[in-house]
Design an enzyme around this catalytic site. Structure first.
Site: not given
Ligand code: FES
Length: 145
Positions: A33, A103
């Protein structure tokens, strides 16, 4: 979709910033991400975390989990801080949506990375602490989270 606590910690994150000459600093990211979290610890001679700051370049859940993680480790001993897992952080936030669980792993790993740095600098071994990874995407690939 997000609990009130998550929204609160996202909108008013606690302990944002840096510590100059920290006892330990750890940076972790998730290549999938692109989010990055850095945590700074100020640890006294008794091994108590007297101050903690963080900087997170990431999603709202990453900001909220790092904020809550700093609140949970502040004032704790190094050993107690190891017990602040991503599950503990999520519980303290009244949960996260399933797609955002990773996360919270970033927060746990950032704590470990800062503790690891502290241990390295002081030539000590913290029982139960494993060498942290820089990219949690590698770790979460084959782990259930
Ligand atoms: Fe990767 Fe939240 S989307 S840490």
């Amino acid at each position: 979709m997000y609990s009130e606590k998550v929204m609160d910690h996202f909108n008013n994150p606690r302990n944002v910033g840096e510590i100059e000459n920290p006892s330990g600093v750890g940076t972790v990211g998730n290549a999938k991400c692109g989010d990055i979290m850095r945590m700074y610890f100020d640890i006294d001679e008794q091994g108590v975390i007297r101050d903690v700051k963080f900087k997170t370049f990431g999603c709202g859940a990453a900001v909220a989990t790092s904020s809550m993680a700093t609140e949970l480790v502040k004032g704790k001993t190094v050993k107690e801080a190891l017990e602040v897992t991503n599950k503990a952080v999520m519980e303290a936030l009244d949960g996260l949506p399933p797609v955002k669980v990773h996360c919270s792993l970033l927060a746990e790993e950032a704590i470990h990375a800062a503790l690891w740095d502290y241990a390295q600098k002081n030539h000590i071994v913290i029982e139960g602490l494993k060498e942290p990874v820089n990219d949690i995407a590698e770790k979460s690939e084959d782990e259930e989270y």
